[in-house]
Design an enzyme around this catalytic site. Sequence first.
Site, PDB file in Angstrom:
ATOM      1  N   GLY A 144       1.248  -0.951   0.357  1.00  0.00           N
ATOM      2  CA  GLY A 144       0.287  -0.304   0.042  1.00  0.00           C
ATOM      3  C   GLY A 144       1.006   1.208   0.050  1.00  0.00           C
ATOM      4  N   CYS A 145       0.400   1.961  -0.306  1.00  0.00           N
ATOM      5  CA  CYS A 145       1.239   3.544  -0.787  1.00  0.00           C
ATOM      6  C   CYS A 145       1.532   4.245   1.198  1.00  0.00           C
ATOM      7  CB  CYS A 145       0.457   4.791  -1.728  1.00  0.00           C
ATOM      8  SG  CYS A 145      -1.622   5.090  -0.280  1.00  0.00           S
ATOM      9  N   TYR A 146       0.606   4.311   1.680  1.00  0.00           N
ATOM     10  CA  TYR A 146       0.825   4.474   3.154  1.00  0.00           C
ATOM     11  C   TYR A 146       2.065   3.322   3.918  1.00  0.00           C
ATOM     12  CZ  TYR A 146      -2.619   8.131   3.565  1.00  0.00           C
ATOM     13  OH  TYR A 146      -3.095   9.520   3.335  1.00  0.00           O
ATOM     14  N   ALA A 147       1.981   2.459   3.709  1.00  0.00           N
ATOM     15  CA  ALA A 147       2.415   1.022   4.065  1.00  0.00           C
ATOM     16  C   ALA A 147       3.528   1.023   3.433  1.00  0.00           C
ATOM     17  CB  ALA A 147       1.791  -0.228   3.613  1.00  0.00           C
TER      18      ALA A 147
END
EC number: 1.2.1.38
Length: 333
Positions: A144-147
Amino acid sequence: MGIRVAVAGASGYAGGELLRLVAGHPEFDLVAATAHSQAGHRVDAVHPQLTGLDLVLGQTDPATLADADLVFLALPHGESAALASQLPAEVRIVDLGADHRLADPYAWAQYYGGTHAGQWTYGLPELPGQRELIAGSTRVANTGCYAAAITLALAPLIADGAASPADVVVVAASGTSGAGRAAKPHLLASEVLGDLSPYRVGTHQHVPEIKQASGATGLSFTPVLAPMPRGILATVTAVPARGVDPQQVLAQAYADAPFVHVLPEGRWPHTAATLGSNSCHLQATVDVDSGRLIVLSALDNLGKGAAGQAVQNANLMLGLPETTGLSIWGVSP
């Protein structure tokens, strides 16, 4: 004839960025791009930035994708697993959705709902030993992008014993493209411009993924919608477990990572510097009052947070240098 590549979900923002990267990749041959409601439209009618790419979006079905050597799935969460199960075993797949990221079925049910599809190899090459696992896999779950932004900032500190895994606090701002391309009232320009707004406070779906990838055991995460199209800036803080310089820990961890840059002292990450690149910029310090470790992390949510990372993973899966077809440097202004 190059490596035959197909993109499912090509009408979205991540799908469009994938098309741009795949079309410019020296070893890839883009043979199919599919969509749902936009099927039948030319790619450049849906993505004007790709004018000159002579391709029509097809229907998203196994028959359209099965002839490719590698398929990117840029589909909404919960839609990848069913399609992937119908593709031949020899077709390599990189899933940009969340369907195959989590090991824990309970975490999937709690944050996403529905049936857990099982875990694939996690697609963050900079984690220890992960490049080799990705290179040996035919099924890879993109981060994921935040991850990606938070794990790159945090994982080396926990692995080194420099930071306690039990009390991690993150506030991260993301551009509106992270919410997808579907029309939503709260994403209208008149709603977003001149405003910062938190969302999914204490319940964001990337929390179990970040904990799983970084080694954190306690995480408070507040995401913020920022008035910009793309980019993530994450402020990650943790309690020190021993007296070390966090910047040195990060610099050592990423000494051989072409896309992760620990900035010189005094320079702080900002989103514009990563625009259009597959890079993540990091800077770390110690809070003089609380003593907490602070790491700032910036990346392009459609680059290292999505499509660029997917191409990096695909390169490894295909035995290519991981930097092939990807830019280390951003675009400015």
